[in-house]
Design an enzyme around this catalytic site. Structure first.
Site, PDB file in Angstrom:
ATOM      1  N   HIS A  47     -43.309 -31.037  -1.491  1.00 47.99           N
ATOM      2  CA  HIS A  47     -44.140 -30.837  -0.735  1.00 47.99           C
ATOM      3  C   HIS A  47     -42.909 -31.105   0.357  1.00 47.99           C
ATOM      4  CE1 HIS A  47     -48.292 -33.201  -2.254  1.00 47.99           C
ATOM      5  NE2 HIS A  47     -47.866 -31.403  -2.146  1.00 47.99           N
ATOM      6  N   ARG A  97     -55.343 -16.683   3.122  1.00 44.93           N
ATOM      7  CA  ARG A  97     -55.402 -17.460   1.883  1.00 44.93           C
ATOM      8  C   ARG A  97     -56.436 -18.601   1.780  1.00 44.93           C
ATOM      9  NH1 ARG A  97     -49.844 -17.151   1.890  1.00 44.93           N
ATOM     10  NH2 ARG A  97     -49.172 -15.602  -0.110  1.00 44.93           N
ATOM     11  N   ARG A 129     -59.454 -13.637   2.090  1.00 46.73           N
ATOM     12  CA  ARG A 129     -58.878 -12.671   0.512  1.00 46.73           C
ATOM     13  C   ARG A 129     -59.703 -13.546  -0.077  1.00 46.73           C
ATOM     14  NH1 ARG A 129     -53.490 -13.821  -2.409  1.00 46.73           N
ATOM     15  NH2 ARG A 129     -53.503 -16.097  -2.258  1.00 46.73           N
ATOM     16  N   GLU A 141     -50.856  -6.282  -6.640  1.00 43.26           N
ATOM     17  CA  GLU A 141     -50.533  -7.842  -7.605  1.00 43.26           C
ATOM     18  C   GLU A 141     -50.149  -6.846  -8.923  1.00 43.26           C
ATOM     19  OE1 GLU A 141     -51.374 -10.741  -6.390  1.00 43.26           O
ATOM     20  OE2 GLU A 141     -53.223 -10.700  -6.060  1.00 43.26           O
ATOM     21  N   ASN A 160     -45.592 -10.385  -4.448  1.00 42.92           N
ATOM     22  CA  ASN A 160     -44.743 -11.787  -5.104  1.00 42.92           C
ATOM     23  C   ASN A 160     -45.669 -12.004  -6.238  1.00 42.92           C
ATOM     24  OD1 ASN A 160     -44.280 -13.214  -2.377  1.00 42.92           O
ATOM     25  ND2 ASN A 160     -46.041 -14.359  -2.398  1.00 42.92           N
ATOM     26  N   ASP A 161     -47.166 -11.612  -6.655  1.00 36.62           N
ATOM     27  CA  ASP A 161     -46.969 -11.387  -8.203  1.00 36.62           C
ATOM     28  C   ASP A 161     -46.862  -9.936  -8.747  1.00 36.62           C
ATOM     29  OD1 ASP A 161     -49.038 -14.121  -8.529  1.00 36.62           O
ATOM     30  OD2 ASP A 161     -50.133 -13.549  -7.734  1.00 36.62           O
ATOM     31  N   ARG A 211     -43.027 -16.826 -11.592  1.00 40.73           N
ATOM     32  CA  ARG A 211     -42.452 -17.386  -9.976  1.00 40.73           C
ATOM     33  C   ARG A 211     -42.581 -18.949  -9.771  1.00 40.73           C
ATOM     34  NH1 ARG A 211     -48.385 -15.525  -6.535  1.00 40.73           N
ATOM     35  NH2 ARG A 211     -46.735 -16.819  -4.894  1.00 40.73           N
ATOM     36  N   CYS A 234     -48.420  -7.944   1.757  1.00 40.45           N
ATOM     37  CA  CYS A 234     -48.338  -9.704   2.610  1.00 40.45           C
ATOM     38  C   CYS A 234     -47.536 -10.706   1.509  1.00 40.45           C
ATOM     39  CB  CYS A 234     -50.293  -9.916   2.547  1.00 40.45           C
ATOM     40  SG  CYS A 234     -50.548  -9.471   0.508  1.00 40.45           S
TER      41      CYS A 234
HETATM   42  C1  PEP Z   1     -49.029 -12.226  -4.043  1.00 44.83           C
HETATM   43  O1  PEP Z   1     -48.992 -12.117  -4.503  1.00 44.83           O
HETATM   44  O2  PEP Z   1     -47.754 -11.236  -3.195  1.00 44.83           O
HETATM   45  C2  PEP Z   1     -49.530 -13.175  -2.410  1.00 44.83           C
HETATM   46  C3  PEP Z   1     -49.470 -12.926  -0.854  1.00 44.83           C
HETATM   47  O3  PEP Z   1     -50.169 -13.688  -2.671  1.00 44.83           O
HETATM   48  P1  PEP Z   1     -50.160 -15.133  -3.086  1.00 44.83           P
HETATM   49  O4  PEP Z   1     -48.654 -15.624  -2.718  1.00 44.83           O
HETATM   50  O5  PEP Z   1     -51.350 -15.903  -2.913  1.00 44.83           O
HETATM   51  O6  PEP Z   1     -50.489 -15.561  -4.605  1.00 44.83           O
HETATM   52 MG    MG Z   2     -50.797 -13.015  -5.278  1.00 45.38          MG
END
Ligand code: PEP
Ligand code: MG
Length: 618
Positions: free
Chosen positions: A206, A313, A349, A458, A481-482, A492, A529
């Site tokens: 946090h 999100r 989303r 993703e 990211n995913d 991750r 994103c």
């Molecule tokens: C991603 O996976 O890149 C993404 C933007 O979604 P989140 O980080 O919320 O999983």
């Molecule tokens: Mg994601």
């Protein structure tokens, strides 16, 4: 206080919010409270229970006061932290159980509270998940507040900071900091807070999230900080370099002062770009969008001059609460963002719950899940998550879709479906959108009948078979990211394998490139994103791959915009082609660094691993 004592140590830590801070150290030692443990007479039980009740209600008022004192423009995460601590305080496992312990074991209030604290932390720690370890941190912080009150002490942050000379600022040094303590100090008119140092805490803690959203330089995981730093020491906190320097030499201090001045100038320069349209040096327009987690974050997006919201999100509206948000509550939240963006696109989303973003057990029960469902999944990142979750709970999904559709009458709203892997998932999701529209028609409620539905790419399966998806979608958003996590089989959130989480792995780059090209051929807008979009060192590569929409944390937007002004699409395409031909990550990094120095200002070096998206998981 102005004089510098002996030059001291240099300590290392993880810098989590950019920048440098110079200030006088103020040590907080909340965990050093002496906890008295003793048995009480049966006749004294009522008195002990009353002490507990009194301490709880003092802390309750303390947290309420903090919440009230927050300025209207305080970041959403800050409010969420305080709400979470309030929720923990009111949880019967924390407030009722110690009372029972006093009655049954005839022990004093402090002892009962610490027994219950250890029990709760033991339960959290048994779950091997970073999300739950940070929850046990929160419970500890709340209990420490109550223990302080039991001891008749003031809240930790109310302890007097050192007296400061005019213009001097304060750097907090602690083993662990409760967000509420930081806020308390920040609200005080006599304290000019410059930065934070903690011995504990990681990238997803946090404190990391709070310091980013408050724009405070912070250094976490600084082992031995409280031994090396004395109250009132002059410290330099270099969060970019991951360094804490105690009582620096005058020449070093001067160097850092100059760097702070340069940073200030750079920020002022960046702010001038706010109103300018984002385009490359050869005049190609690029859309820069913002990622937000709560409706109030839309303000940051507007302040950074974002062209819209590329990713809302929505799951953060559903977390940390016992009841799921109603359709009306969701509508208000989405409509607020849509209205505030004044016609600029807002991509909402649908619920991406699952993995490290979990609903509370009461909320899960209200969906009919059994106790423990969703927590003891063997592999939550591969389990019931995002669209899978929504399709498994149709009412949950339909309620959200109706709320988003209703909000579409108040601005330019789009629906984004996360974690697609199978074509039938988008077909089913689209069927739900149609059903939600019919329900609203029956109710005679307004919505945008032509609302665009897009898909997040993703999961490698979707990227590899994209042509089967494109006819069913109006836009694509690359969740890098995913995509990295699922392509490289790297969790991750697992720090043990963080060094392998490589956004420059050729497999990842090829999937990104393929998605952009397939989208282009199908005439679908494509954005990125994930965190890669906000990494200035990757802007040229993504531009060269054909990307024209970047969606990122608002704090990164102007830096990326500045970089894009320097880049030409022709050179960027050459760089991307060179990179895509290579299978050697070292060569790829070198090519990117060479590309970067061709611009007027060299961005920071290409990192070895992408930052794990810091999630707000209050
Ligand atoms: C991603 O996976 O890149 C993404 C933007 O979604 P989140 O980080 O919320 O999983
Ligand atoms: Mg994601």
């Amino acid at each position: 206080m102005g004089e510098i004592r002996a030059t001291g140590a240099e300590l290392r830590g993880n810098g989590v919010a950019c920048g440098i801070a110079i200030g006088r150290a103020h040590l907080l030692a909340p965990s050093e409270l002496e906890i008295k443990q003793y048995h009480v007479q049966r006749a004294d039980v009522l008195h002990e229970v009353a002490r507990l009740n009194n301490a709880f209600s003092l802390v309750r008022s303390e947290l309420e006061e903090l919440r009230r004192a927050l300025s209207a423009d305080a970041p959403g995460e800050v409010k969420a932290f305080l709400d979470l601590h309030r929720m923990i305080l009111d949880d019967s496992l924390l407030c009722d159980a110690p009372r029972d312990l006093v009655r049954t074991r005839l022990i004093n209030a402090e002892w009962a509270l610490t027994i219950q604290l250890e029990e709760l932390c033991r339960q959290f720690d048994a779950i091997d998940d970073p999300y739950f370890s940070s929850r046990s941190e929160d419970v500890r912080q709340v209990v420490e507040r109550v223990l302080r009150r039991l001891a008749g002490a003031r809240p930790a942050a109310a302890a007097l900071p050192p007296r400061l000379e005019e213009g001097e600022r304060l750097v907090l040094v602690a083993h662990d900091l409760a967000p509420a303590d930081v806020l308390q100090l920040r609200e005080r008119a006599d304290v000019n807070l410059a930065g934070l140092v903690t011995e504990s805490g990681g990238a997803t803690s946090h404190m990391a999230i709070l310091s980013r959203s408050l724009g405070l330089p912070a250094l976490l995981g600084v082992v031995g900080a409280r031994e090396a730093v004395a109250e009132g020491d002059l410290v330099v906190l270099d969060s970019d370099g991951g360094r804490l320097i105690v009582n620096p030499e005058p020449s070093l201090l001067e160097t850092y002062r100059q760097r702070i001045a340069e940073q200030g100038l750079r920020r002022a320069e960046l702010r001038k770009l706010k109103g300018r349209l984002s385009r490359t040096s050869d005049g190609i327009p690029v859309q820069l969008l913002a990622n937000i987690e709560l409706p109030e974050d839309a303000r940051d997006a507007l302040e950074a001059g974002a062209d819209g919201i590329g990713l809302f999100r929505s799951e953060f509206l559903f977390m940390n609460r016992d009841e799921l948000p109603s359709e009306d509550e969701q509508f208000e939240a989405y409509a607020r963002v849509a209205r505030s963006m004044k016609g600029k696109p807002v991509v909402i989303r649908t619920l991406d719950i699952g993995a490290d973003k979990v609903l509370t057990s009461s909320a899960r029960h209200s969906l009919g899940m059994l106790p423990g469902d969703g927590i003891e999944e063997p592999n939550p990142a591969l389990g019931l998550r995002a669209i899978r979750y929504c399709l498994a709970f149709p009412e949950l999904f339909l309620t959200q879709l109706r709320a988003i559709l209703r909000a579409s009458s108040q601005g330019t709203v789009r629906i984004l479906v996360p974690m697609l892997a199978h074509v039938h998932e988008i077909e089913e999701a689209t069927a739900f959108v149609v059903r939600a529209k019919e329900q609203l028609k029956e109710r005679r409620q307004k919505f945008d009948a032509r609302i665009a539905v897009g898909g997040m790419i993703e999961v490698p399966a979707a990227a590899l078979t994209l042509s089967a998806f494109v006819s069913r979608l109006k836009f694509l958003s690359l969740g890098t990211n995913d995509l990295i996590q699922y392509t490289l089989a790297i969790d991750r959130n697992d720090s043990a394998v963080a060094h392998l989480y490589d956004h420059l792995h050729p497999a990842v780059l090829h999937l990104i490139h393929r998605t952009i090209r397939t989208g282009e051929r199908a005439r679908l807008p494509v954005s990125v994103c994930g965190e890669m979009a906000g990494d200035v060192a990757l802007a040229e590569l993504l531009l060269g791959m054909g990307l024209r929409q970047f969606s990122m944390n608002p704090s990164q937007l102007l830096t990326v915009k500045q970089r894009l002004f320097e880049l030409s699409t022709r050179t960027a395409t050459r760089l991307a082609n060179r990179v895509l031909r290579s299978h050697d990550p070292v060569e790829i990094r070198r090519a990117l660094e060479r590309g970067a120095t061709n611009g007027r200002t060299a961005p920071r070096p290409v990192s070895t691993a992408a930052p794990v998206s810091a999630r707000v998981s209050p």
